[in-house]
Design a protein around this motif. Structure first.
Motif, PDB file in Angstrom:
ATOM      1  N   GLY A   1       0.800  -1.222   0.000  1.00 27.60           N
ATOM      2  CA  GLY A   1       0.000   0.000   0.000  1.00 27.60           C
ATOM      3  C   GLY A   1       0.828   1.265   0.000  1.00 27.60           C
ATOM      4  N   PHE A   2       2.158   1.145  -0.053  1.00 27.51           N
ATOM      5  CA  PHE A   2       3.034   2.319  -0.124  1.00 27.51           C
ATOM      6  C   PHE A   2       4.382   1.869  -0.666  1.00 27.51           C
ATOM      7  CE2 PHE A   2       5.111   0.507   3.472  1.00 27.51           C
ATOM      8  CZ  PHE A   2       6.342   1.123   3.598  1.00 27.51           C
ATOM      9  N   ASN A   3       5.199   2.819  -1.054  1.00 26.70           N
ATOM     10  CA  ASN A   3       6.601   2.535  -1.346  1.00 26.70           C
ATOM     11  C   ASN A   3       7.442   3.732  -0.935  1.00 26.70           C
ATOM     12  OD1 ASN A   3       5.172   3.148  -4.200  1.00 26.70           O
ATOM     13  ND2 ASN A   3       7.174   4.137  -4.162  1.00 26.70           N
ATOM     14  N   PRO A   4       8.631   3.478  -0.372  1.00 25.27           N
ATOM     15  CA  PRO A   4       9.490   4.584   0.044  1.00 25.27           C
ATOM     16  C   PRO A   4       9.915   5.428  -1.149  1.00 25.27           C
ATOM     17  CG  PRO A   4      10.222   2.500   0.981  1.00 25.27           C
ATOM     18  CD  PRO A   4       9.204   2.175  -0.061  1.00 25.27           C
ATOM     19  N   SER A   5      10.428   6.593  -0.848  1.00 23.63           N
ATOM     20  CA  SER A   5      10.897   7.485  -1.903  1.00 23.63           C
ATOM     21  C   SER A   5      11.978   6.798  -2.731  1.00 23.63           C
ATOM     22  CB  SER A   5      11.456   8.767  -1.288  1.00 23.63           C
ATOM     23  OG  SER A   5      12.012   9.598  -2.285  1.00 23.63           O
ATOM     24  N   PRO A   6      11.781   6.683  -4.041  1.00 20.72           N
ATOM     25  CA  PRO A   6      12.789   6.006  -4.864  1.00 20.72           C
ATOM     26  C   PRO A   6      13.931   6.953  -5.227  1.00 20.72           C
ATOM     27  CG  PRO A   6      10.917   6.628  -6.220  1.00 20.72           C
ATOM     28  CD  PRO A   6      10.596   7.083  -4.810  1.00 20.72           C
ATOM     29  N   ASP A   7      15.144   6.581  -4.901  1.00 24.30           N
ATOM     30  CA  ASP A   7      16.307   7.320  -5.368  1.00 24.30           C
ATOM     31  C   ASP A   7      17.451   6.333  -5.555  1.00 24.30           C
ATOM     32  OD1 ASP A   7      17.399   6.858  -2.839  1.00 24.30           O
ATOM     33  OD2 ASP A   7      16.977   8.869  -2.098  1.00 24.30           O
ATOM     34  N   GLU A   8      18.672   6.849  -5.604  1.00 25.04           N
ATOM     35  CA  GLU A   8      19.817   5.992  -5.913  1.00 25.04           C
ATOM     36  C   GLU A   8      20.283   5.150  -4.736  1.00 25.04           C
ATOM     37  OE1 GLU A   8      21.438   9.674  -4.095  1.00 25.04           O
ATOM     38  OE2 GLU A   8      19.845   9.199  -5.528  1.00 25.04           O
ATOM     39  N   ARG A   9      19.779   5.401  -3.538  1.00 25.23           N
ATOM     40  CA  ARG A   9      20.178   4.629  -2.364  1.00 25.23           C
ATOM     41  C   ARG A   9      19.492   3.260  -2.371  1.00 25.23           C
ATOM     42  NH1 ARG A   9      19.319   9.915  -0.492  1.00 25.23           N
ATOM     43  NH2 ARG A   9      21.116  10.875   0.555  1.00 25.23           N
ATOM     44  N   PRO A  10      20.262   2.150  -2.278  1.00 28.26           N
ATOM     45  CA  PRO A  10      19.637   0.832  -2.292  1.00 28.26           C
ATOM     46  C   PRO A  10      18.567   0.678  -1.221  1.00 28.26           C
ATOM     47  CG  PRO A  10      21.979   0.610  -2.670  1.00 28.26           C
ATOM     48  CD  PRO A  10      21.733   2.062  -2.339  1.00 28.26           C
ATOM     49  N   CYS A  11      17.395   0.295  -1.688  1.00 35.84           N
ATOM     50  CA  CYS A  11      16.226   0.097  -0.819  1.00 35.84           C
ATOM     51  C   CYS A  11      15.478  -1.099  -1.375  1.00 35.84           C
ATOM     52  CB  CYS A  11      15.351   1.348  -0.826  1.00 35.84           C
ATOM     53  SG  CYS A  11      13.810   1.172   0.108  1.00 35.84           S
ATOM     54  N   MET A  12      15.270  -2.107  -0.542  1.00 37.53           N
ATOM     55  CA  MET A  12      14.617  -3.327  -1.006  1.00 37.53           C
ATOM     56  C   MET A  12      13.727  -3.921   0.075  1.00 37.53           C
ATOM     57  SD  MET A  12      17.591  -5.483  -2.992  1.00 37.53           S
ATOM     58  CE  MET A  12      19.075  -4.710  -2.341  1.00 37.53           C
TER      59      MET A  12
ATOM     60  N   GLU B   1      10.713 -17.518   5.318  1.00 33.33           N
ATOM     61  CA  GLU B   1      10.450 -17.462   6.752  1.00 33.33           C
ATOM     62  C   GLU B   1       9.969 -16.080   7.207  1.00 33.33           C
ATOM     63  OE1 GLU B   1      13.901 -18.775   8.884  1.00 33.33           O
ATOM     64  OE2 GLU B   1      14.196 -20.518   7.581  1.00 33.33           O
ATOM     65  N   ASN B   2      10.681 -15.033   6.800  1.00 35.62           N
ATOM     66  CA  ASN B   2      10.383 -13.679   7.280  1.00 35.62           C
ATOM     67  C   ASN B   2      10.558 -12.666   6.150  1.00 35.62           C
ATOM     68  OD1 ASN B   2       9.925 -14.130  10.173  1.00 35.62           O
ATOM     69  ND2 ASN B   2      12.085 -14.728  10.231  1.00 35.62           N
ATOM     70  N   ASP B   3      10.084 -11.440   6.427  1.00 40.04           N
ATOM     71  CA  ASP B   3      10.250 -10.314   5.511  1.00 40.04           C
ATOM     72  C   ASP B   3      11.097  -9.248   6.197  1.00 40.04           C
ATOM     73  OD1 ASP B   3       8.324 -11.616   3.864  1.00 40.04           O
ATOM     74  OD2 ASP B   3       6.730 -10.685   5.056  1.00 40.04           O
ATOM     75  N   ALA B   4      11.847  -8.495   5.402  1.00 32.63           N
ATOM     76  CA  ALA B   4      12.677  -7.426   5.960  1.00 32.63           C
ATOM     77  C   ALA B   4      12.868  -6.337   4.919  1.00 32.63           C
ATOM     78  CB  ALA B   4      14.044  -7.967   6.401  1.00 32.63           C
ATOM     79  N   PHE B   5      13.080  -5.125   5.424  1.00 35.09           N
ATOM     80  CA  PHE B   5      13.442  -3.998   4.563  1.00 35.09           C
ATOM     81  C   PHE B   5      14.939  -3.713   4.694  1.00 35.09           C
ATOM     82  CE2 PHE B   5       9.070  -2.120   4.149  1.00 35.09           C
ATOM     83  CZ  PHE B   5       9.141  -1.853   2.782  1.00 35.09           C
ATOM     84  N   LEU B   6      15.626  -3.565   3.571  1.00 32.61           N
ATOM     85  CA  LEU B   6      16.900  -2.854   3.530  1.00 32.61           C
ATOM     86  C   LEU B   6      16.526  -1.407   3.267  1.00 32.61           C
ATOM     87  CD1 LEU B   6      20.042  -2.793   3.332  1.00 32.61           C
ATOM     88  CD2 LEU B   6      19.736  -3.009   0.848  1.00 32.61           C
ATOM     89  N   MET B   7      16.805  -0.525   4.231  1.00 30.63           N
ATOM     90  CA  MET B   7      16.240   0.820   4.176  1.00 30.63           C
ATOM     91  C   MET B   7      17.306   1.884   4.431  1.00 30.63           C
ATOM     92  SD  MET B   7      13.382   2.435   3.674  1.00 30.63           S
ATOM     93  CE  MET B   7      12.156   1.145   3.935  1.00 30.63           C
ATOM     94  N   PRO B   8      17.473   2.836   3.506  1.00 31.70           N
ATOM     95  CA  PRO B   8      18.349   3.971   3.783  1.00 31.70           C
ATOM     96  C   PRO B   8      17.875   4.713   5.037  1.00 31.70           C
ATOM     97  CG  PRO B   8      17.674   3.944   1.475  1.00 31.70           C
ATOM     98  CD  PRO B   8      16.838   2.929   2.180  1.00 31.70           C
TER      99      PRO B   8
END
Length: 361
Positions: free
Chosen positions: A33-44, A50-57
């Motif tokens: 229902g959302f997505n973080p601001s897309p830029d050049e910083r890796p975000c996934m 088993e689980n979910d996780a964010f790689l987040m700037p």
């Protein structure tokens, strides 16, 4: 949201996918229902078995935490993402993932650092997992698509009302966009092709003034809420040019043939063939220069694609366009476009506006 996550994880198991990686984009928006601001910083978003996780700037963590309870592994510009990525993979149980699915719209360097962090994985895109689920719309999604289709009908009529001799394509487009805004929708695109400009399927609406006897092709879409609309109709100011009525009738027959062919269990290429054969048999095959349709969802163009080579098997709940066309260079173009949702007994058209030509005296 959790129901979608569960459905994705079931698709992962069925398709032997150990890990899905999504960048900030429409796959993530569909899922969360959302997505973080897309830029050049890796975000996934990393979805393991088993689980979910964010790689987040770090610059996006505070805002993301307001929107999601998924565990965040943040990183700062001065340190880089590698350590946080390793920790996120470990948390999801994916440090040794062998088969991964990568968001096809994700920035390539995001994908490369993920592949480098894993022990020689094989990879695919998301067609068998999230892509397959996104193609099938549920009742809430249908309701939003239908609402937008009816707004599109009224915006098209506003465009028709603006057509008169001497008005520019841009002025017609402005009337259309004003109508979208008046109903709380955001204009997404507006093609107004008058006279010979209608022979360019993706004409850029411009300053050409409508002349008496012009055919005017209008292809528009707006978005209210999550989903957009898309529709093409035809108008003529004054007497139609020679051959116009014949061409319009052929394109209408092609639409009807595609509608009859579109059934659950049929491959997309069979729908394209049904429309194309009508136009080819009428002697205009060389003037039908694009696919018969495309899927419509959060993205205006998304799977399934109704092409001459697509072997996607159509299923109930899929939403796509049927839009054959004939384009006669330096004269006019005719395209008739409907968005349909596939039901058990065939396609349901979302628009309620006639495909007949709008004649203006």
């Amino acid at each position: 949201m959790q129901q979608k996550i569960n459905s994705v994880r079931a698709r992962m198991k069925d398709n032997n996918v150990d890990l899905i990686a999504l960048g900030p984009g429409t796959h993530m928006k569909w899922l969360l229902g959302f997505n973080p601001s897309p830029d050049e910083r890796p975000c996934m978003l990393l979805m393991g078995l088993e689980n979910d996780a964010f790689l987040m700037p770090s610059v996006n963590v505070e805002d993301a935490m307001k929107r999601s309870n998924i565990k965040m592994f943040s990183w700062k510009d001065e340190n880089g993402p590698d350590k946080a990525l390793d920790e996120a993979l470990s948390y999801t149980g994916s440090s040794n993932a062998k088969n991964i699915a990568i968001d096809e719209a994700m920035r390539s360097h995001f994908a490369l650092i993920l592949i480098d962090a894993l022990p020689k994985p094989t990879y695919e895109f998301t067609n068998s997992t999230i892509g397959a689920l996104r193609m099938r719309k549920d009742n809430d999604e249908y309701t939003n698509l239908k609402e937008n289709a009816l707004i599109d009908d009224r915006a098209m009529q506003a465009g028709f009302a603006a057509i008169k001799e001497g008005v520019t394509e841009l002025e017609i487009g402005e009337a259309i966009n004003k109508h979208f805004i008046s109903e709380g929708a955001k204009p997404q695109f507006c093609i107004v092709g008058s006279g010979p400009n209608g022979a360019f399927p993706h004409h850029h609406t411009g300053n050409r003034k409508v002349e008496y006897g012009d055919v005017v092709l209008i292809d528009i879409g707006g978005r209210k809420g999550t989903f957009p609309s898309d529709m093409t109709r035809m108008s003529v100011l004054g007497e139609p040019p020679e051959e116009y009525l014949k061409v319009h009738n052929i394109v209408e027959q092609a639409v009807q043939a595609a509608m009859l062919a579109a059934r659950p269990g049929v491959m997309a290429k069979e729908v394209d063939a049904a429309a194309r054969s009508v136009i080819t048999e009428a002697g205009y095959g060389d003037y039908f220069v694009h696919r018969t349709g495309h899927g419509l969802g959060i993205d205006i163009h998304e799977p399934p694609y109704i092409t001459a080579t697509s072997e996607v098997v159509l299923d109930e709940g899929m939403v796509f366009s049927i839009e054959p066309g004939i384009y006669l260079q330096e004269r006019f173009g005719v395209r008739l476009e409907e968005i349909v949702i596939l039901r058990a007994n065939g396609p349901e058209i979302l628009s309620e506006l006639s495909r007949e030509t709008n004649f203006i005296k």
